[in-house]
Each structure stands twice: as structure tokens, then as C-alpha cells.
Design an enzyme around this catalytic site. Structure first.
Site, PDB file in Angstrom:
ATOM      1  N   GLY A   1      32.062  30.752  47.920  1.00 60.10           N
ATOM      2  CA  GLY A   1      31.015  31.502  47.245  1.00 60.10           C
ATOM      3  C   GLY A   1      30.616  32.802  47.926  1.00 60.10           C
TER       4      GLY A   1
ATOM      5  N   SER B   1      36.835  34.480  46.620  1.00 59.20           N
ATOM      6  CA  SER B   1      37.551  33.660  45.657  1.00 59.20           C
ATOM      7  C   SER B   1      38.299  32.474  46.264  1.00 59.20           C
ATOM      8  CB  SER B   1      38.499  34.526  44.828  1.00 59.20           C
ATOM      9  OG  SER B   1      38.541  33.985  43.538  1.00 59.20           O
ATOM     10  N   SER B   2      37.525  31.607  46.885  1.00 60.39           N
ATOM     11  CA  SER B   2      38.098  30.360  47.375  1.00 60.39           C
ATOM     12  C   SER B   2      38.621  29.526  46.208  1.00 60.39           C
ATOM     13  CB  SER B   2      37.051  29.569  48.160  1.00 60.39           C
ATOM     14  OG  SER B   2      35.973  29.191  47.345  1.00 60.39           O
TER      15      SER B   2
ATOM     16  N   GLU C   1      35.815  48.257  40.352  1.00 64.48           N
ATOM     17  CA  GLU C   1      34.796  47.225  40.154  1.00 64.48           C
ATOM     18  C   GLU C   1      34.162  47.388  38.769  1.00 64.48           C
ATOM     19  OE1 GLU C   1      34.570  44.209  41.671  1.00 64.48           O
ATOM     20  OE2 GLU C   1      34.419  45.326  43.555  1.00 64.48           O
TER      21      GLU C   1
ATOM     22  N   ASP D   1      41.334  37.465  40.208  1.00 65.02           N
ATOM     23  CA  ASP D   1      41.353  36.632  41.407  1.00 65.02           C
ATOM     24  C   ASP D   1      42.627  35.794  41.485  1.00 65.02           C
ATOM     25  OD1 ASP D   1      38.872  37.678  41.630  1.00 65.02           O
ATOM     26  OD2 ASP D   1      37.774  35.795  41.342  1.00 65.02           O
TER      27      ASP D   1
HETATM   28  P1  ADP Z   1      34.325  31.577  45.247  1.00 62.12           P
HETATM   29  O1  ADP Z   1      33.669  32.882  45.000  1.00 62.12           O
HETATM   30  O2  ADP Z   1      34.552  31.353  46.708  1.00 62.12           O
HETATM   31  O3  ADP Z   1      35.541  31.391  44.415  1.00 62.12           O
HETATM   32  P2  ADP Z   1      33.346  29.497  43.558  1.00 62.12           P
HETATM   33  O4  ADP Z   1      31.988  28.969  43.350  1.00 62.12           O
HETATM   34  O5  ADP Z   1      34.051  30.116  42.409  1.00 62.12           O
HETATM   35  O6  ADP Z   1      33.265  30.479  44.805  1.00 62.12           O
HETATM   36  O7  ADP Z   1      34.292  28.328  44.059  1.00 62.12           O
HETATM   37  C1  ADP Z   1      33.893  27.481  45.096  1.00 62.12           C
HETATM   38  C2  ADP Z   1      34.293  26.052  44.771  1.00 62.12           C
HETATM   39  O8  ADP Z   1      35.727  25.908  44.925  1.00 62.12           O
HETATM   40  C3  ADP Z   1      33.697  25.051  45.722  1.00 62.12           C
HETATM   41  O9  ADP Z   1      32.427  24.643  45.286  1.00 62.12           O
HETATM   42  C4  ADP Z   1      34.712  23.917  45.671  1.00 62.12           C
HETATM   43  O10 ADP Z   1      34.524  23.117  44.524  1.00 62.12           O
HETATM   44  C5  ADP Z   1      36.024  24.667  45.520  1.00 62.12           C
HETATM   45  N1  ADP Z   1      36.613  24.935  46.860  1.00 62.12           N
HETATM   46  C6  ADP Z   1      36.797  26.126  47.441  1.00 62.12           C
HETATM   47  N2  ADP Z   1      37.330  25.990  48.685  1.00 62.12           N
HETATM   48  C7  ADP Z   1      37.492  24.683  48.887  1.00 62.12           C
HETATM   49  C8  ADP Z   1      37.969  23.887  49.985  1.00 62.12           C
HETATM   50  N3  ADP Z   1      38.393  24.441  51.129  1.00 62.12           N
HETATM   51  N4  ADP Z   1      37.993  22.554  49.815  1.00 62.12           N
HETATM   52  C9  ADP Z   1      37.567  21.976  48.684  1.00 62.12           C
HETATM   53  N5  ADP Z   1      37.089  22.653  47.629  1.00 62.12           N
HETATM   54  C10 ADP Z   1      37.032  23.995  47.723  1.00 62.12           C
HETATM   55 MG    MG Z   2      35.515  31.538  42.306  1.00 63.11          MG
END
Ligand code: ADP
Ligand code: MG
Length: 381
Positions: A118, A122-123, A31, A168
Site C-alpha cells: 500500500g 504495487s505489491s 501521471e 502496474d
Molecule cells: P499496493 O499499492 O502495494 O498494490 P494494494 O492494497 O493494492 O497495495 O495491495 C496490497 C495487498 O496485496 C495486500 O493487502 C495483500 O493482500 C497483497 N499482498 C501484497 N504483498 C504481499 C505479500 N508479500 N504477501 C502476501 N500478500 C501480499
Molecule cells: Mg495494488
């Protein structure tokens, strides 16, 4: 998820289309090492984003997000950037593919996911990599996997305003079931290590807090690391990044840098070594050592790097109390999740205690995600 996607695709676009999938990720250890040219050690997980996609013979992209219940249509010129933030990820991936000489024919797509947004899994990387992978396949571009990860990273930089590293997207593209990946952030070299924690579970406990400090503290930490590396470089010119330095080289400059810079650097150099120690331990199936290293990382992040917070320290202490094998804050800090390696027979007791005691102290229950190391970007049969 699959049924919903297929039904919606049929309704909007009719027959056909192929299914693709990509994943969120965890980082077991390593990390704040990425910007210091050190190692990270991520793996893809059993939470992902699935998309059904079909070329539509036009020059337009038509895409529906099930989770946002929104339809967006755009052409592929730079000025066509959509206003919905989720669609900017898809648009960015198209643009970054084109910039690399790839072909992007118009397509129809429906997608959905279960990576919590969020939460530090890392969606966004899952979203980028499922489209980067699918576009590459459907257009026969033959872009290499590392470049697909970079397409995701550049999407974040250029279309989403997030200046992230490569970890990521790398994890999401390269992930394999039962394997973690040690990535050298300086050279891009990587190696798979087996991860089969038989008799253990890997579980994330999400504090659901995010403290304001995060981004200014992040910049300060980076500056400390750069000053420490610069001081060491005067004696050892080959040190490009702090992670290149031996611990004794840091001791040599103790009087030349501030106490604060010293302890920050002490953490980073220790962390790079811990990643190597964890890799050795995994090759011996020694999950007790892996766990102990996770606790050491938490101690370092909390006391030396000072990026933890009350909620995360609470969860970490609770893990120790319930004999959890390993536990540490995951991600940049000041909130988010702890990652925990826990023996199966201790799991229920620990989770119950974490929920109850956390809620009693902080007024809300943490969220719990059971994690299994899984495949990254791929086409589904
Ligand atoms: P994370 O840490 O999960 O990556 P981010 O803020 O970097 O958080 O990314 C989240 C953004 O990615 C959401 O606001 C959206 O725009 C997009 N996103 C993630 N998952 C989805 C989903 N299942 N459907 C549509 N958009 C998504
Ligand atoms: Mg992200």
C-alpha cells in the site's frame, strides 16, 4: 527471502518446486494520463515477490504466505473464493487463467515479498504477476505476456474490488533491468528506453499519509477530463481521449468549458508532452532535463490538477532546496511517495534533511526506498 521460502516449502510440501519472481514498479513520469488515453512510463524495481511452486497432481491449490504466516487451500471453482484477501489474488489469477482457456493444475506454493504494502509500489501487481507467470509456465499454456498482465488486472477488478488500469501489471510483467517502458494506454503499444542514471540515485520518500479525498477527487478529475475532451471533439472529431488533443485545441474551447475543467485539461495535455520529452532526453543521457520535467509534473499535479497535499509539497520543496535533480509526487496523489532523482554526492544530505525536517513538521519520519530498475516476472535458475 529465498532461504526462508525454500525452508518453509520443504517443511510443508517436501522436495522439489521451482522459483519464480516478479517486481513492484515505479512510474517515472506520466501521471493521470492512463484514463486519458495517454502515455505512462513505468519500470519494474528491486523490490519483489518470490514464490516456490510445484504442481501437486490434485485439483487443489495449497499456498502459504510467509509474510501473513497463513496457509490457505482452495479448489478452482468460482464458489471456492477464499476469505483471506491475499489469497484472493492467487485465486483470481487461477480463475482468470481458466477463463482465457488456460490450464491450471493444482499446485503447492510458498511465497514472500519485500514490496511495501500500500505504499504505491504495487505489491498487488507483483503478487498477481508472479503467479500468472508461473502458472503459465508450469502448465505450458503459452499465454502471451500482455495477456498475463491482463490476467492480473482482471483479478483486481473481479476478485479484489479494485478498478485499476493496466500500468502496474504491465510494468511488473514486462519490466527489464536498466529499462523504462513507455506504454500508450490507448493502443497498448509500448517501447523500452534505456535508464542508466550513472552518478544519480532514484529514491522514493514515503510520506506515509493517505488523505480521504483520494477517490472522490479521482472521479471528479476524470469527469473534468471527459468534459474537456468532449468540447474539443466538436472541433476535432478524431479526439477520442484528451491525450489526443493539441494544446492549441484546448485554447479554442476556453470559453466553452469551466476554468476548472480547463486547468485540469491543461495539466493532462502538458503531461503527455512531458513523457515524450523525457524519452528524448533519455536517449541523450540527459538526466538534468528528465529531472526538470519531473518538477514540472509536480507543479502541474499540485497547482493545476490539484491532487497534491501539504506533506508532498513539503517534500518537493525540500528537494529543490537541496539541489535534487528531479522530484515529484508519484501515483494518484493526496499522499504516498515522492520519487526523486538525486546526484549521489547530494543523497546523504538530502535524505537526512528530509527525515529530520519532515518529522519536525508532521510528527513522523517518512520512509525511504532506494530504487533500482530491475527485471519483472521471471523464473529463477
Ligand atoms: P499496493 O499499492 O502495494 O498494490 P494494494 O492494497 O493494492 O497495495 O495491495 C496490497 C495487498 O496485496 C495486500 O493487502 C495483500 O493482500 C497483497 N499482498 C501484497 N504483498 C504481499 C505479500 N508479500 N504477501 C502476501 N500478500 C501480499
Ligand atoms: Mg495494488
Amino acid at each position: 527471502m529465498k532461504n526462508k521460502i525454500q525452508a518453509k516449502f520443504k517443511e510443508l510440501f517436501g522436495e522439489g518446486g521451482e522459483l519464480f519472481m516478479s517486481s513492484g514498479r515505479i512510474n517515472l513520469i506520466g501521471e493521470h494520463t492512463d484514463y486519458n488515453g495517454g502515455y505512462v512510463f513505468p519500470g519494474a524495481i528491486n523490490y519483489g515477490i518470490m514464490a516456490q511452486i510445484k504442481l501437486n497432481g490434485t485439483d487443489k491449490v495449497k499456498v502459504f504466505s510467509i509474510d501473513f504466516n497463513e496457509y490457505v487451500e482452495f479448489a478452482l471453482k468460482e464458489e471456492d473464493k477464499p476469505k483471506q484477501s491475499w489469497a484472493c489474488y492467487v485465486f483470481g489469477v487461477c480463475r482468470e487463467t481458466l477463463k482465457r482457456g488456460g490450464k491450471v493444475a493444482g499446485f503447492d506454493a510458498v511465497f514472500a515479498g519485500d514490496v511495501p504494502l500500500g505504499a504505491g509500489l504495487s505489491s498487488s501487481a507483483a503478487l498477481e504477476s508472479v503467479f500468472a507467470f508461473a502458472i503459465n509456465e508450469l502448465n505450458g499454456n503459452g499465454i502471451e505476456k500482455f495477456e498475463l498482465a491482463k490476467i492480473g488486472q482482471s483479478t483486481e477488478h473481479n476478485y479484489c474490488g479494485v478498478k485499476c488500469g493496466i500500468m502496474d501489471q504491465f510494468a511488473s510483467v514486462f519490466g527489464k533491468e536498466g529499462a523504462l517502458m513507455r506504454l500508450n494506454c490507448k493502443t497498448g503499444e509500448y517501447k523500452y528506453f534505456p535508464f542508466h542514471p550513472k552518478g544519480y540515485k532514484l529514491v522514493l520518500i514515503d510520506s506515509c499519509v493517505k488523505h480521504e479525498l483520494a477517490s472522490s477527487a479521482y472521479n471528479k478529475r476524470r469527469e473534468s477530463c471527459e468534459r474537456a475532451a468532449k468540447a474539443i471533439r466538436e472541433n476535432h472529431p478524431d479526439v477520442d481521449f484528451l491525450s489526443d488533443a493539441k494544446r492549441v485545441w484546448l485554447d479554442e474551447v476556453r470559453d466553452k468549458i469551466s476554468e476548472e475543467d480547463f486547468i485540469r485539461a491543461e495539466y493532462v495535455i502538458g503531461e503527455v508532452q512531458r513523457v515524450l520529452d523525457v524519452c528524448d532526453a533519455l536517449e541523450r543521457d540527459d538526466y538534468e532535463t528528465v529531472g526538470e520535467m519531473m518538477y514540472q509534473t509536480h507543479f502541474g499535479l499540485s497547482r493545476l490538477y490539484e491532487v497534491s497535499c501539504e506533506e508532498l509539497d513539503f517534500l518537493n520543496k525540500l528537494a529543490r532546496k537541496y539541489d535534487v535533480t528531479g522530484s515529484r509526487v508519484m501515483g494518484g496523489g493526496f499522499g504516498g511517495c515522492t520519487i526523486n532523482l538525486v546526484k549521489e554526492e547530494l543523497y546523504d544530505g538530502f535524505i537526512k534533511a528530509a527525515k529530520e525536517q519532515f518529522a519536525a513538521k508532521f510528527g513522523h519520519e517518512p520512509k525511504v526506498y532506494d530504487v533500482v530498475i530491475s527485471d519483472g516476472a521471471r523464473k529463477l535458475q
